[in-house]
Scaffold this motif. Structure first.
Motif, PDB file in Angstrom:
ATOM      1  N   LEU A  88       0.828  -1.309   0.041  1.00  0.00           N
ATOM      2  CA  LEU A  88       0.097   0.070  -0.099  1.00  0.00           C
ATOM      3  C   LEU A  88       0.725   1.235  -0.103  1.00  0.00           C
ATOM      4  N   LYS A  89       0.293   2.201  -0.336  1.00  0.00           N
ATOM      5  CA  LYS A  89       0.902   3.595  -0.338  1.00  0.00           C
ATOM      6  C   LYS A  89       1.411   3.961   0.978  1.00  0.00           C
ATOM      7  N   ARG A 125       5.914   2.972  -1.453  1.00  0.00           N
ATOM      8  CA  ARG A 125       4.776   2.086  -0.889  1.00  0.00           C
ATOM      9  C   ARG A 125       5.407   1.521   0.327  1.00  0.00           C
ATOM     10  N   ILE A 155      -5.574   5.453   0.279  1.00  0.00           N
ATOM     11  CA  ILE A 155      -4.619   4.183   0.565  1.00  0.00           C
ATOM     12  C   ILE A 155      -4.976   2.718   0.683  1.00  0.00           C
ATOM     13  N   PRO A 166       1.632   6.301   3.852  1.00  0.00           N
ATOM     14  CA  PRO A 166       0.862   7.543   4.398  1.00  0.00           C
ATOM     15  C   PRO A 166       1.675   8.886   4.511  1.00  0.00           C
ATOM     16  N   HIS A 184     -10.031   2.774  -3.110  1.00  0.00           N
ATOM     17  CA  HIS A 184      -9.381   3.073  -4.372  1.00  0.00           C
ATOM     18  C   HIS A 184      -9.873   2.199  -5.402  1.00  0.00           C
ATOM     19  N   SER A 190      -5.042   9.792  -3.154  1.00  0.00           N
ATOM     20  CA  SER A 190      -4.725   9.797  -1.589  1.00  0.00           C
ATOM     21  C   SER A 190      -5.359   8.555  -0.937  1.00  0.00           C
ATOM     22  N   TRP A 215       1.348  10.096   1.131  1.00  0.00           N
ATOM     23  CA  TRP A 215       0.024   9.903   0.042  1.00  0.00           C
ATOM     24  C   TRP A 215      -1.102  10.410   0.908  1.00  0.00           C
ATOM     25  N   LYS A 216      -1.227  10.283   2.530  1.00  0.00           N
ATOM     26  CA  LYS A 216      -2.117  10.369   3.077  1.00  0.00           C
ATOM     27  C   LYS A 216      -2.937  11.920   2.742  1.00  0.00           C
TER      28      LYS A 216
END
Length: 511
Positions: A106-107, A376, A126, A109, A131, A124, A112-113
């Motif tokens: 996962l991205k 990630r 996650i 945070p 998504h 954004s 990306w958050k």
């Protein structure tokens, strides 16, 4: 009693100061010699502390600094106490693809958050399910089938770009043409196209030959985004930074966002059917579509992601072309010999021009719009990347800029050579490019979060380059050639003038 308290106070203060001064040193020693990532190659300073990374990020030299480190330490590099970056092709599948028996990465945070209080967007999001729901709602507007309906819109703006540049030549009234910075013009057209496709209305950059205020503010805030990202590594710094934002700036940010909200609302109120992206989106349906808040913030983000990145590749590619006259002549010859009239240039026809496609691929290699693919996280249970076992939660990223210019992956790796992408280069074992690792180039990423807009981006790049070269002649301006390798990166590539000379089209035989 008070005497004891008074005598203990300095002792307590001294102890506190000692702990505060010794702890960072002990932490650095732990990071270098005892951390689970201690055996991963990297400079001691970057492995000991996050500070060298942050300093490089804020200077805008992050991709160049890390490229130098990769060349010294190898394709797997430790760039912070708890973070690794990779510059080898296998990392694409290991980090971004869905692998049987493995959890999805996962991205991270940190990068990306969403900001507190802001709606979630496609970028954004996650968690996997939100998504996937958003992507499913948006995907139909970015398919090849949708693009066929959108083609007339692309032609309208590309023709307007040619018209505006031709007017500059006429106004100059000189046989030597006119010298311009082509970079803003590529931004004008890509933002205008996405404005029309996304909101049903252009930003009118081409019409007025200048940036729309919304876009101008966006470019002026790019560096600030790096500072916000850097602050997230130190929560107390982020807290202070957020508290220090003046009300005037918050009001400006809200006004910036409100312009997109208004554009979305006007588009949703259209009664006329049109083949744009929004026509495919089920807005207001939070089960199968996007809520209105998700729509607003997603289209704000897509406006940048779908415009600035394409303009970056176009600018970089043309900059290399005018610096390599022979390559420019080959491409111009291919386009002008293939089409007798400007009106004959279509997206279907452009797909079959080998040197045009090779040129764009080489532009994507040397001028990646996202030079550094943001991290990630390794799943909580831990996993392997490029054969190395990593503990859960480890941020891992891919250095596209480094990999794209790696001499072990590409022949004459720093030179602009579209020929490496021609079909015969991969089939003729006598070609110097036969062993090039072309699968290392993934400018649109891979896996379930790959770029949905890649068909649109390819269509824009092919159409813009071909119509410009069919209608106009381009030359380098002596002494003003931009060196792409010297551009800084603040999440996006920092733009510098791309000076070119444009002239009225010469006869085909003079090329």
């Amino acid at each position: 009693m008070s005497t004891d308290a008074e005598s203990n106070s300095p002792r307590l203060l001294n102890t506190t100061l000692l702990v505060l001064s010794v702890y960072p040193i002990l932490r650095c020693i732990y990071n270098v010699y005892f951390h689970p990532l201690k055996n991963i190659p990297g400079p001691y300073s970057w492995s000991a502390s996050r500070l060298p990374f942050v300093y490089s990020l804020l200077r805008g030299t992050i991709v160049h600094d890390i490229e130098k480190l990769h060349r010294k330490y190898g394709p797997v590099l430790r760039i912070a106490p708890n973070e690794l970056t990779f510059a080898q092709p296998e990392a694409w599948s290991d980090i971004f693809q869905l692998r049987p028996g493995h959890q999805q990465f996962l991205k991270d945070p940190v990068w990306w958050k969403r900001q507190p209080g802001h709606p979630e967007s496609l970028i954004s999001a996650i968690d996997i399910d939100p998504h996937a729901r958003m992507r499913k709602a948006l995907a139909p507007g970015f398919t090849p089938r949708a693009l066929r309906g959108q083609e007339p819109i692309l032609h309208r703006y590309v023709n307007l770009l040619v018209e505006r540049l031709s007017e500059l030549i006429t106004e100059n009234q000189g046989t030597r043409g006119v010298e311009i910075d082509i970079g803003p013009w590529f931004n004008f057209i890509t933002f205008d196209i996405f404005g029309d496709l996304g909101f049903g209305e252009s930003f009118d950059c081409l019409r007025h030959s200048r940036y729309h205020p919304w876009i101008a503010l966006l470019f002026n805030s790019v560096k600030a985004a790096s500072f916000v990202a850097a602050a997230r590594f130190y929560p107390w710094v982020e807290f202070i930074l957020m508290k220090c934002i003046p009300p005037s700036l918050r009001k400006m940010q809200q006004a910036h966002y409100q312009q997109i909200v208004d554009k979305v609302q006007r588009r949703l109120n259209y009664e006329l059917e049109r083949p744009d992206i929004m026509s495919y989106v089920a807005v207001g349906d939070e089960v199968d579509g996007l809520s209105i808040d998700e729509t607003n913030v997603t289209f704000m983000v897509l406006t940048t992601a779908g415009s600035e990145t394409t303009a970056t590749v176009l600018g970089g590619t043309l900059n290399y072309l005018v610096s390599h006259r022979g390559k420019l002549d080959i491409l111009t010859q291919e386009i002008r010999s293939r089409f007798q009239r400007d009106e004959d240039i279509t997206l279907d026809a452009l797909r079959n021009l080998p040197y045009l496609n090779a040129t764009i691929n080489e532009g994507l290699r040397l001028c990646p719009p996202i030079p550094w693919v943001l991290p990630r996280q390794v799943p909580p249970s831990g996993d392997t990347v490029c054969g190395k076992w990593l503990p859960g939660g480890t941020p891992v990223s891919i250095q596209a800029y480094t990999m794209n210019r790696d001499p072990s992956l590409f022949h004459d790796s720093t030179s602009f050579l579209p020929e490496r992408w021609l079909p015969e280069a991969s089939t003729d074992n006598k070609s110097p490019f036969f062993n090039d690792q072309r699968q290392a180039i993934q400018p649109f990423s891979v896996g379930p979060r790959s770029c949905m807009g890649q068909h649109l981006a390819w269509a824009e790049m092919r159409l813009i380059l071909s119509k410009l070269l069919w209608n106009l002649d381009f030359e380098a301006v002596e002494g003003k050639t931009l060196k792409w390798e010297e551009l800084r990166t603040f999440l996006l590539v920092e733009k510098k003038p791309i000076q070119v000379r444009i002239k009225t089209r010469s006869a085909l035989g003079s090329l």
